[in-house]
Enzyme design. Structure first.
Site, short mmCIF file in Angstrom:
data_model
loop_
_atom_site.label_atom_id
_atom_site.label_comp_id
_atom_site.label_asym_id
_atom_site.label_seq_id
_atom_site.Cartn_x
_atom_site.Cartn_y
_atom_site.Cartn_z
N TRP A 83 0.89 -1.16 0.00
CA TRP A 83 0.00 0.00 0.00
C TRP A 83 0.93 1.20 0.00
CZ3 TRP A 83 -1.03 4.23 3.22
CH2 TRP A 83 -2.22 4.94 2.91
N ASN A 123 6.57 -3.53 6.46
CA ASN A 123 5.28 -2.86 6.69
C ASN A 123 5.50 -1.80 7.74
OD1 ASN A 123 2.56 -2.19 7.04
ND2 ASN A 123 2.24 -3.84 8.51
N GLY A 124 5.09 -0.55 7.47
CA GLY A 124 5.26 0.53 8.44
C GLY A 124 5.86 1.75 7.78
N GLU A 132 -21.12 7.95 8.88
CA GLU A 132 -20.66 6.62 8.46
C GLU A 132 -21.19 6.27 7.07
OE1 GLU A 132 -19.12 2.76 8.22
OE2 GLU A 132 -18.50 4.61 9.22
N GLU A 182 -15.88 5.76 0.05
CA GLU A 182 -14.92 4.66 -0.10
C GLU A 182 -15.23 3.81 -1.32
OE1 GLU A 182 -13.66 3.56 4.51
OE2 GLU A 182 -15.54 2.79 3.70
#
Length: 630
Positions: A82, A108-109, A500, A507
């Site tokens: 990502w 990851n991070g 929401e 999204e």
């Protein structure tokens, strides 16, 4: 963010099918690009692609691309990306290599001090090929290997110089039977089998192989070796002594291979929407005592006295979890005299906190239990002396471990990136928490019994709501498919549900929409109301129903179209006749529970609207499921 997989086996075999299958299981964590590295006869073979692994990683194609007739190896690593540093591209995809192609790393991070480290490494003659922060890691390992350190020692020393969050896996051509992993702020677990060990950033990439795992904690690394016997060693990398750690194996609970299958549904998201009656039932099961009219929350039992005397609550969360927390604020303040603030975690970390420490509880809400901003907010709250509690889904996750106590939401595995059943399971946990707090502050036994009776009806009412909503929302989404301006509107407890709904719609459809309290229309948003606009109004028949009808009149006076979600007992009311489309919900005695029902048609509306636009429902662009970077 990002998915990591690593496999080490006793005997050489073709690891590509297992790596690619596991990356597909981890696709919800990132799907901008993917890649893998094999240790083949003392040489690191790397294959990368742009796009999702399920569509772009094919075992035979990989073998052919690598020029190999056989791909037998004992060690392999893989990664879904990502993108955070650098665009999605083959060059920026993981694994990343050192200058000689002798060290490969997946990560990851976020490495916060990567720019400084990169400048220093370039000064030493290192050559970089990507825009990522990750690439400094293999180059640092290369330097330490050059000093004569082992791969494990080199990874430990590298980790001590990194600032930020990371879960990483590293291999070296010089150690073809060794896999080294390390964790600091990003999830990493080890699956244990008789013939192999599997490392992954999520349990659901391991469940296809085994239900036995070992969880690494922050500041820990593990060396996995296949030289002779298959062994692993866990240690702390925070100091030069690298103190050894003893860790018991755990059993994966709450998920199964069935959870990583769509079953009869066309997408994971649709499956998870239809899972909501069952997941809410699981969240409520065994957590109330009707005779006493009270909630039974075993995870909070050691803090019962403390919670009985608090006067303030901070909720900290992000995205969908924040919207659930905002509903929680309305519930708790309606049932008790507790003052509640629902804070977005990324803001909470950097602001002043005025609630008194001795009578305040900080509740962190997170589906994954790994959300970086929420986790850091918990750490900041603890530094300031607050008691912290978690409302999370994943047992043993970072937030579950970091908080003093908490409630597991029992939602099961959620793979669709746009969260659905996690939201309603979080609401179920918050409804129980609200009952516990209210009973300790004057709510009568009888009122508590009535509350529980209605709470226990919710799973069946959710099922009924699905039956009532599925076809109508499909038709309504088709009817308004050409609309470009959409606002989601409500009053009181329905305001965060509107937020929401707007989030879910954005999204999935990539269309910018608004979300406002219904009464705020006349203070500005009314300017966008015209014949080409749609207002989605949440207004079941509660104490705010009559005043909401005035706003419906105002929208119609400007020519706007209205999709109204209300309750069955409003049918025939003259005030709703001007709505262009109406969907009716089952009637509730306890009006505070309407958010649980009304979110279902909103999720389905967003789903069908996006499907009609040809969007990728389970993997919306630019998003990932578990946000483990700031």
């Amino acid at each position: 963010m990002c998915g990591i997989i690593g496999i080490i086996t006793k005997k050489d075999r073709n690891l590509i099918p297992d790596i690619t299958a596991s990356l597909s299981d981890l696709e919800y964590r990132g799907y901008d690009s993917a890649g893998l590295a094999l240790l083949d006869g003392g040489v690191i073979r790397v294959y990368k692609c742009v796009g999702a692994p399920s569509q772009n990683l094919n075992s035979e194609k990989i073998k052919k691309s690598l020029g190999l007739s056989e791909t037998n190896a004992k060690v392999a690593i893989g990664h879904n990306r990502w993108a955070t540093h650098g665009e999605p591209s083959v060059i920026n995809a993981h694994p990343h290599l050192d200058c000689r192609g002798a060290v490969a790393v997946v990560h990851n991070g976020t490495i916060l001090n990567y720019a400084k480290l990169k400048e220093e490494l370039i000064g030493k003659g290192h050559v970089f090929s990507s825009e990522t922060d990750t690439e400094v890691i293999p180059h640092l390992i290369e330097d330490y290997l050059g000093e004569g350190l082992s791969l494990g020692e080199s990874v430990a020393k590298t980790c001590r110089g990194l600032e930020g969050s990371f879960g990483l896996a590293a291999v070296s051509a010089a150690s073809p039977e060794l896999l080294v992993v390390a964790k600091n702020g990003s999830p990493l677990v080890i699956g244990v089998l008789k013939e192999s060990l599997i490392v992954a950033s999520s349990q659901n990439a391991i469940i296809r192989y085994t239900d036995r795992i070992i969880s690494l904690h922050d500041g820990e690394m593990a060396e996995l070796s296949a030289g002779g016997e298959l062994v692993y060693s866990i240690s702390k990398f925070g100091d030069a002594s690298s103190a050894k750690v003893s860790r018991q194996e755990e059993k994966i609970t709450g998920i199964s291979m069935e959870d990583v299958s769509k079953g009869e549904f066309e997408t994971f998201m649709l499956k998870e929407i239809f899972d909501e009656p069952a997941s809410v039932r699981a969240a409520l099961l065994g957590r109330s005592d009707k005779n006493k009219g009270d909630a039974v929350l075993g995870g909070l039992i050691d803090y019962s006295d403390y919670l009985a005397h608090i006067s303030h609550i901070y909720f900290v969360a992000c995205g969908t979890a924040h919207n659930a927390a905002c509903v929680g604020k309305e519930i708790i303040e309606s049932l008790s005299d507790i003052i509640v603030e629902s804070a977005i975690a990324s803001e909470f970390r950097y602001r002043k906190h005025n609630f008194p420490k001795l009578d305040t509880a900080v509740f962190a809400v997170s589906q994954s239990g790994e959300t970086a901003d929420t986790l850091e907010s918990v750490k900041e709250a603890k530094r300031k002396g607050y008691k912290t509690f978690g409302i999370v889904n994943v047992v043993g996750s970072a937030i579950a471990e970091e908080t003093d106590a908490g409630i597991y939401t029992r939602a099961g595995l959620e793979i669709g990136v746009a969260s659905t059943k996690a939201f309603t399971s979080q609401l179920a946990a918050i409804y129980l928490l609200a009952l516990k707090l209210a009973r300790e502050r004057g709510m009568s036994v009888q009122k508590g019994k009535e509350y529980i009776t209605e709470l226990e009806r919710l799973p069946e009412l959710l099922k009924k709501t699905l039956e009532l909503s599925t076809e109508p929302t499909k038709e309504i989404a088709r009817l308004y498919g050409g609309i470009k301006t959409i606002n989601f509107l409500g009053r009181g407890i329905h305001v965060p549900v509107s937020a929401e709904a707007a989030l879910k719609f954005k999204e999935l459809t990539y269309i910018e929409v608004g979300s406002y309290p219904l009464g705020e229309l006349k203070h500005g948003p009314m300017a966008v109301i015209d014949k080409e606009s749609l207002s989605v109004v949440l207004s079941p028949k509660d104490e705010l129903f009559d005043i909401s009808k005035n706003s419906i009149e105002q929208i119609k006076s400007k020519g706007g179209k209205i999709f109204l979600i209300t309750s069955e007992d409003a049918r025939g009311d003259s005030g709703i006749n001007k709505a262009d489309s109406v969907l009716y919900l089952p009637v509730l005695k306890e009006k505070l529970f309407y958010p649980m029902l009304e979110v279902i048609p909103l999720q389905l509306f967003a789903y069908h609207f996006a499907k009609n636009l040809g969007r990728n429902i389970d993997k919306p662009r630019n998003l990932a499921k578990s946000v483990t970077v700031e």
